[in-house]
Design an enzyme around this catalytic site. Structure first.
Site, short mmCIF file in Angstrom:
data_model
loop_
_atom_site.label_atom_id
_atom_site.label_comp_id
_atom_site.label_asym_id
_atom_site.label_seq_id
_atom_site.Cartn_x
_atom_site.Cartn_y
_atom_site.Cartn_z
N ALA A 68 1.12 -1.10 -0.03
CA ALA A 68 0.16 -0.12 0.12
C ALA A 68 0.79 1.39 -0.10
CB ALA A 68 -1.01 0.00 1.22
N ASP A 69 0.39 2.16 -0.56
CA ASP A 69 1.04 3.45 -0.47
C ASP A 69 0.15 4.84 -0.49
OD1 ASP A 69 3.81 4.77 -0.90
OD2 ASP A 69 2.50 5.96 -1.94
N THR A 70 0.09 5.74 0.30
CA THR A 70 -0.98 6.84 0.49
C THR A 70 -0.05 8.27 0.19
OG1 THR A 70 -1.86 5.66 1.94
CG2 THR A 70 -2.38 7.94 2.04
N GLY A 108 -3.04 3.61 -3.02
CA GLY A 108 -2.90 2.40 -3.69
C GLY A 108 -2.82 1.33 -2.90
#
Length: 184
Positions: free
Chosen positions: A68-70, A105
């Site tokens: 995940a990436d924010t 994502g």
């Protein structure tokens, strides 16, 4: 069920996944998180989430890996974690009285299967009073968060409403993550 690995070093993501009832281990993915020239923010977080999951899956091929990436985006500009207090102040002043987007994502990689999703939440900030900005910046809390704030802390006082998933703003859209994991 296969072993679940979270490819992340984020304590908030771990906490959210645990609260949702998942058993997993955390393995930080050490990838280059530089935004490519011309890459839009949605493609950026999607790519990073998938690269994190793939990097760990290459080492742990029998596991299900979640990456995940924010990021926080204002007027098309990505606001990552600020390098210092001055940058945090600049970010928060730019967010004051405006609406911005938080994109996360998420990617799941398992055997020959991979799935991705990007969750977007609109976050409305009220005008930030100078005294509140000073107190928050002095706390140091702004330095380890994309956009220089966390919705679950002091900055909550500036957010009268959001449109979308609250947990997305914290760094992991739990419902969307569950849909990806259940889809395997």
């Amino acid at each position: 069920m296969k072993r679940l690995i979270l490819a992340s070093a984020s304590p908030r993501r771990s906490k959210l996944l645990k609260q949702a009832g998942y058993r997993f281990e955390v393995v930080p993915a050490h990838i280059d998180e530089t935004k490519h020239g011309g890459e839009d923010p949605i493609a950026f977080v999607s790519r990073l989430a998938l690269e994190k999951a793939r990097a760990i899956h290459a080492q742990q091929t029998s596991a299900i890996v979640l990456g995940a990436d924010t990021t926080v985006v204002l007027d098309g500009e990505v606001l990552n974690k600020p390098a210092d207090r001055a940058e945090a102040e600049r970010m928060l002043r730019s967010l004051s009285g405006r609406t911005h987007q938080v994109h996360t994502g998420i990617a799941v990689v398992c055997s020959d299967t991979q799935s991705t999703h990007v969750e977007t939440t609109n976050v409305v900030f009220r005008e930030i009073a100078e005294v509140e900005l000073s107190v928050y910046l002095a706390s140091g809390d702004s330095l380890d968060k994309a956009g220089a704030y966390g919705i679950q802390g002091y900055a909550a006082r500036w957010i009268p409403r959001i449109e979308g998933d609250y947990f997305n703003v914290m760094g992991l859209p739990v419902a969307a993550t569950t849909r990806l994991l259940q889809g395997l």
